[in-house]
Design a protein around this motif. Structure first.
Motif, mmCIF file in Angstrom:
data_model
loop_
_atom_site.group_PDB
_atom_site.id
_atom_site.type_symbol
_atom_site.label_atom_id
_atom_site.label_comp_id
_atom_site.label_asym_id
_atom_site.label_seq_id
_atom_site.Cartn_x
_atom_site.Cartn_y
_atom_site.Cartn_z
ATOM 1 N N PHE A 153 0.842 -1.203 0.000
ATOM 2 C CA PHE A 153 0.000 0.000 0.000
ATOM 3 C C PHE A 153 0.875 1.251 0.000
ATOM 4 C CE2 PHE A 153 -1.979 3.315 2.664
ATOM 5 C CZ PHE A 153 -3.093 3.585 1.910
ATOM 6 N N GLY A 157 1.318 3.901 -2.881
ATOM 7 C CA GLY A 157 0.753 5.188 -2.495
ATOM 8 C C GLY A 157 1.767 6.314 -2.446
ATOM 9 N N VAL A 165 -3.167 7.414 -5.290
ATOM 10 C CA VAL A 165 -4.023 7.285 -4.117
ATOM 11 C C VAL A 165 -5.181 6.341 -4.425
ATOM 12 C CG1 VAL A 165 -5.587 8.510 -2.593
ATOM 13 C CG2 VAL A 165 -3.427 9.547 -3.247
ATOM 14 N N SER A 168 -3.835 2.758 -4.821
ATOM 15 C CA SER A 168 -3.404 2.078 -3.603
ATOM 16 C C SER A 168 -4.609 1.711 -2.738
ATOM 17 C CB SER A 168 -2.412 2.937 -2.819
ATOM 18 O OG SER A 168 -2.969 4.193 -2.542
ATOM 19 N N PHE A 169 -5.608 2.596 -2.691
ATOM 20 C CA PHE A 169 -6.813 2.270 -1.911
ATOM 21 C C PHE A 169 -7.537 1.082 -2.524
ATOM 22 C CE2 PHE A 169 -8.157 5.257 1.461
ATOM 23 C CZ PHE A 169 -6.992 5.987 1.523
ATOM 24 N N PHE A 172 -5.662 -2.037 -1.774
ATOM 25 C CA PHE A 172 -5.761 -2.415 -0.361
ATOM 26 C C PHE A 172 -7.129 -2.982 -0.038
ATOM 27 C CE2 PHE A 172 -6.183 -1.825 4.144
ATOM 28 C CZ PHE A 172 -4.917 -2.010 4.629
ATOM 29 N N LEU A 173 -8.168 -2.260 -0.447
ATOM 30 C CA LEU A 173 -9.518 -2.674 -0.030
ATOM 31 C C LEU A 173 -9.973 -3.938 -0.769
ATOM 32 C CD1 LEU A 173 -11.191 0.810 0.368
ATOM 33 C CD2 LEU A 173 -10.363 -0.714 2.156
ATOM 34 N N VAL B 415 -13.508 -4.227 6.942
ATOM 35 C CA VAL B 415 -12.961 -3.749 5.672
ATOM 36 C C VAL B 415 -13.373 -2.296 5.445
ATOM 37 C CG1 VAL B 415 -12.972 -4.045 3.173
ATOM 38 C CG2 VAL B 415 -12.940 -6.033 4.655
ATOM 39 N N ILE B 422 -6.906 3.825 6.901
ATOM 40 C CA ILE B 422 -5.791 4.046 5.979
ATOM 41 C C ILE B 422 -5.894 5.405 5.300
ATOM 42 C CG2 ILE B 422 -5.282 1.601 5.608
ATOM 43 C CD1 ILE B 422 -6.610 1.868 2.873
ATOM 44 N N LYS B 426 -2.886 7.853 4.427
ATOM 45 C CA LYS B 426 -2.758 8.550 3.139
ATOM 46 C C LYS B 426 -2.509 10.042 3.359
ATOM 47 C CE LYS B 426 -5.460 11.036 0.343
ATOM 48 N NZ LYS B 426 -6.713 11.734 0.394
ATOM 49 N N ILE B 430 0.931 10.635 1.848
ATOM 50 C CA ILE B 430 0.809 10.814 0.405
ATOM 51 C C ILE B 430 0.450 12.240 0.034
ATOM 52 C CG2 ILE B 430 -0.334 9.947 -1.666
ATOM 53 C CD1 ILE B 430 -0.709 7.313 -0.195
#
Lengths: 503, 482
Positions: A153, A157, A165, A168-169, A172-173, B415, B422, B426, B430
């Motif tokens: 991630f 990211g 962004v 990566s989300f 991950f999810l 989840v 997260i 970020k 980021i």
């Protein structure tokens, strides 16, 4: 054959020592950057040597797990520390340790900010990947398998492209959503069997009705990881946005965790359900092979095209695994290793030209062969291996899968083989548009030839692709006994009629 | 009754006496700021001394006050979490009390009083003692929520907390009266005996009311409404206290009531708890997505976490008790860490707690950002961090009890929860830097934050002995009759 020292434990956690080193690095930014690169390269290189030593200790003629380490952990829950390898996991372990230093070397120029954190991420990732393949306890497997998400991630990211962004989300999810159901399944298995030891669970006969659900839960996780159509959409995004080395590792190793999971868990532990669901998986795989190949044809971004081709190649792998024939499974294994080498090289090839022109648009290139002749050679070899030309490792894997598929159904083999034709089309087209033709654009003409570092990365990959193409036995012999054991396990008590709807 | 029967409650008696003495110190101490400082130090010493007393008189189960009060290894475990949590809040308090202009000696005193209430709650063996403990715990909380008198939001938080808290006390008291009416007893052991025969519907209603009252105290949905507002409105150090300490006590009580008093009738409470658990997980996960304020986010996150803990609790097996205990321990450690960081967030001297203020945090405060990253991934339940094991054990308890749908809902909502955890990572790592937070960080906060992160990161190594130790305390949750 047991060694006197816990070689797999050492192998798994060796990269973490590199992390400690990196954390202790002091000095100005320039020094830290240089030291981080060197430490990461040396540590991962040394890890590769240790894995070669483990490979020498490994006796392919023995069926079952070797080089085992055991330790007490959560005994009252039936969970223990247990590491070991067999012919299925050993090739992946070595592939991991082999690709990681190459990926780290590949990021020397591309990554210029937060180098220390980047290298920490890669070394942590290596530990988790090796651990995933060595773990012989489902809980430990899950720990490693899932923890991979954290460094990956961050790698996508922080060091990724413009839409990093989002990518990566999504990565991950998707993968988290896939694997949490596996967690529930693991809890249920632990409850039923009273242990989480993988060898013990492989011997434990789960009730076919229960297998049905357990299979689906594990399938959710591995199908996302492989990835299978239609849950593959995270992969092109992740690949396009990830830095070159991230793509190399993602395609080279992370995708293989899904295939490995099918071979390690789905087939031996839920043989009835595997047989029951095989047609569905064939259908999904064939769709993946044909559909994503067509999608790959339509791409204007080099990385995206190779990403889609990965999905198609992984479709071959799932077909091979679920034929549950000797040739099919061996082909799938071979294909995974081969794809690990080839796709890593292809993503690196994209990275090489990206570093020069900072675009991945196919149209921006053309005539690269003029300015980068050596690059053209390496790229061609990898392209042909990806297409499955005889004499390269790609051919062996695809051929064996098709043999296995033919034994199951000639129609299946026919549909799967169309992927070969389509694959050849888009890869050759890509190659023609990028490498051949006359270099007309000023930037392309002035591209600098491959530097030594880049050749050092390409060369071992090229050598192995050719070696396995010419001497497939060197890899097949390593896997054969373990593959046969898995197939025997399935055939032993596979009775699909016991399952709901299977009457 | 001989003197000896008071010994199991020696720690509580000690704490009560000291707290009363400290009231006098506060009253006649002179300069407010200086006394506040002294009070905090005395408070810390008191908590340490109380902890020592708790540890030295809790190895075996014993009753005090004629069966009203029960000390057990289980109670010792939970009380120690409460004491350590309260101690850390006092350690963290200094700069934020000053910044929020509430540097008053009453703060320490009220925290100590509240802690006393919690300890009584954990050890209660009688519904009347329960009620006394819960009020002793809550009243100081209402006050410290509203402590920032010149802030409208703080006053509002205090008032809201008080009104809804009073409502929940009413529910609880009504439930207690019903249980008393239909079983003829207020002692847990006697109620338990009485329930093991036939259960009258009046008693069932009473049990549901009591559970609702307790659900309010741990801010589980649908009794969670007060949590975000109170968390956001209260001074941050008070929010930290709310997040960390009272939940442990209330959850301990929850365990005592369900596994102790209501042990003969799991069918009555199991489903109620399961419904509350599902609602909490879903509400906590979904509502947190929209939040832009760190404190509100932590409020919803705590709602979700209570849901996960209740998943374990609803299993109604003894394994579940240890799962909930481990879950609460991990919850407290990560909350402490997160609040140690939130309390440190300042820009040009002003405290900030919006998520967007964390932009570029990984550049300006690499160590803090790394720790917050550990907390976030841990709370999201990603292995190998501590938070994963909390979820692992509670879901294991649920699956062992055959509550697979509950575990499936749990993992799926985790989840969703992962998304907002997260997202903070970020923002820190980021997003482009456009805000620079003050570089200054208190050493105490840094140490506490670092230790919490280290514990969560290395949790996997301490897991085995912890699990054994916790399991050993579980049999003691069941009360001794007579």
């Amino acid at each position: 054959m047991d060694t006197s020292w816990p070689i797999l434990t050492v192998l798994t956690f060796l990269p973490l020592f590199g992390v400690v080193f990196l954390l202790l690095t002091r000095g100005d930014d320039e020094t830290v950057m240089r030291n981080s690169r060197n430490v990461a390269l040396w540590v991962s290189g040394f890890t590769f040597l240790v894995s070669l030593f483990a490979l020498m200790q490994f006796d392919p003629s023995i069926v079952g797990y070797q080089l085992e380490d055991r330790g007490e952990w959560l005994l009252e829950d039936g969970i223990s520390y247990h590491m070991g390898v067999d012919g299925i996991s050993m090739p992946f372990v070595v592939l991991t340790t082999f690709l990681t230093p190459l990926a780290i070397l590949a990021s020397f120029k591309a990554i210029t900010h937060r180098v220390r954190e980047y290298m920490i991420g890669f070394l942590a990732l290596e530990t988790l990947m090796i651990g995933t393949f060595c773990a012989l306890d489902v809980v430990m497997f899950y720990l490693f398998f899932e923890a991979v998400l954290i460094p990956m991630f961050l790698i996508i990211g922080i060091w990724g492209g413009k839409r990093r962004v989002y990518a990566s989300f999504k990565f991950f999810l998707y993968t988290l959503a896939g694997s949490v159901l596996m967690l529930v399944a693991i809890l249920f298995m632990a409850d039923q069997a009273g242990t989480t030891d993988i060898p013990a669970l492989q011997k434990f006969a789960f009730d076919p009705d229960v297998q049905f659900w357990l299979f689906l839960a594990f399938f959710a996780s591995f199908a996302v990881k492989v990835p299978m159509w239609p849950v593959h959409t995270w992969l092109p995004d992740a690949h396009v946005e990830a830095p070159t080395a991230g793509s190399m590792i993602l395609a080279g190793i992370l995708l293989k965790m899904g295939g490995y999971g099918f071979l390690r868990f789905s087939l031996p532990m839920f043989p009835d359900a595997s047989l029951y669901f095989a047609p569905m998986i064939f259908a999904l795989s064939v769709v993946a092979v044909i559909y994503t190949s067509l999608v790959a044809l339509a791409q204007s971004d080099m990385k995206k095209m190779i990403a889609y081709s990965s999905v198609a190649h992984m479709g071959f792998v799932t077909v091979g695994i679920f034929t549950m024939t000797e040739q099919g499974v061996a082909g799938a294994m071979f294909q995974m290793i081969s794809h690990g080498l080839v796709s890593a090289a292809l993503f690196f090839a994209v990275g090489v030209v990206y570093d020069r022109l900072h675009t991945r648009e196919i149209d921006a290139y053309g005539g690269v062969a003029d300015s980068m002749p050596r690059y053209a050679v390496f790229f061609m070899l990898m392209m042909l291996a990806s297409v499955g030309l005889p004499g390269t490792s790609g051919f062996i894997g695809e051929f064996l899968v098709l043999v296995g598929a033919w034994q199951t159904s000639s129609f299946l083999a026919f549909l799967t083989a169309t992927g070969l034709v389509l694959g050849a089309t888009y890869m050759l087209w890509l190659y023609r548009r990028v490498v051949f033709g006359r270099a007309e654009k000023e930037e392309v003409i002035s591209m600098s030839p491959l530097e030594r570092r880049e050749i050092i990365i390409f060369l071992p990959l090229a050598v192995l692709v050719l070696w396995y193409g010419v001497f497939p036995g060197s890899l097949l012999d390593l896997m054969q006994p373990s593959i046969l054991a898995v197939i025997d396990q399935v055939n032993l008590h596979a009775d699909a009629s016991l399952l709901p709807g299977g009457k | 009754m001989s003197m000896i029967t008071y010994f199991p409650a020696i720690a509580e008696i000690f704490l009560a006496l000291i707290a009363i003495i400290l009231v006098l110190v506060a009253a006649f101490g002179g300069d407010e700021g200086r006394v506040s400082q002294i009070m905090r130090r005395l408070g810390l010493v008191t908590l340490v001394a109380t902890g020592i007393l708790v540890l030295s008189y809790g190895r075996e189960s014993s009753l005090a006050f004629g069966g009203l009060f029960l000390t057990t290894p289980f109670a010792v475990f939970m009380k120690m979490i409460v004491l350590v949590g309260a101690g850390i809040v006092l350690l963290l308090a200094k700069p934020s009390l000053k910044a929020d202009n509430i540097n008053k000696p009453e703060f320490t005193m009220l925290v100590l009083m509240s802690v006393l209430g919690m300890m009584v709650l954990i050890s209660s063996n009688d519904l009347m003692v329960l009620y006394m403990g819960i009020e002793l715990q809550s009243l100081p909380l209402y006050v410290i929520a509203a402590m920032q008198r010149d802030s409208l939001r703080s006053s509002e938080a205090g008032l809201k907390y008080f009104l809804l808290g009073a409502l929940s006390s009413g529910l609880l008291l009504y439930g207690i009266s019903l249980i008393y009416g239909f079983t003829g007893a207020t002692n847990y052991a006697e109620i338990s005996q009485s329930l093991s025969g036939s259960v009258s519907s009046g008693a069932v209603i009473g049990i549901i009311f009591v559970i609702s009252g307790m659900a309010f105290k741990i801010s589980a949905a649908p009794f969670h409404m007060w949590t975000p507002d109170v968390y956001e409105g209260s001074p941050t150090i008070v929010t930290a206290f709310f997040a960390i300490v009272p939940k442990v006590a209330a959850m301990a009580l929850f365990l005592r009531i369900t596994y102790g008093m209501l042990a003969p009738v799991p069918g009555v409470w199991q489903q109620v708890v399961a419904v509350i658990a599902v609602l909490s997980m879903v509400v906590g996960a979904l509502a947190a997505i929209m939040q832009t304020d760190l404190k509100r986010l932590m409020a919803y996150s705590s709602i979700a976490h209570m849901g996960y803990a209740l998943v374990g609790l609803s299993a109604a097996t003894t394994g579940a008790v240890s799962a909930v205990m481990i879950y609460m321990l991990i919850y407290v450690i990560s909350s402490i860490g997160v609040f140690a960081i939130i309390l440190n967030l300042t820009r040009e001297g002003e405290a900030v707690h919006r998520i967007s203020d964390l932009k570029g945090y990984s550049r300006s405060h690499p160590l803090h950002a790394a720790c917050l990253l550990v907390f976030m991934f841990s709370m999201a339940g990603i292995p190998p961090l501590g938070g994963f094991f909390g979820k692992w054990f509670t879901f294991m308890a649920a699956v062992n009890a055959g509550l697979i749908p509950l575990a499936v809902i749990g993992v799926l909502s985790s989840v969703v929860g992962a998304f907002y955890y997260i997202r903070i990572v970020k923002v820190m790592y980021i997003d482009e830097v456009d805000i620079v937070l003050d570089p200054s960080a208190r050493r105490a906060n840094t140490i506490i934050m670092g230790l919490s992160a280290l514990i969560l990161a290395l949790f996997v190594f301490g897991l085995s002995p912890l699990r054994e130790a916790v399991i050993a305390t579980v049999p003691h949750i069941i009360l001794i009759a007579g």
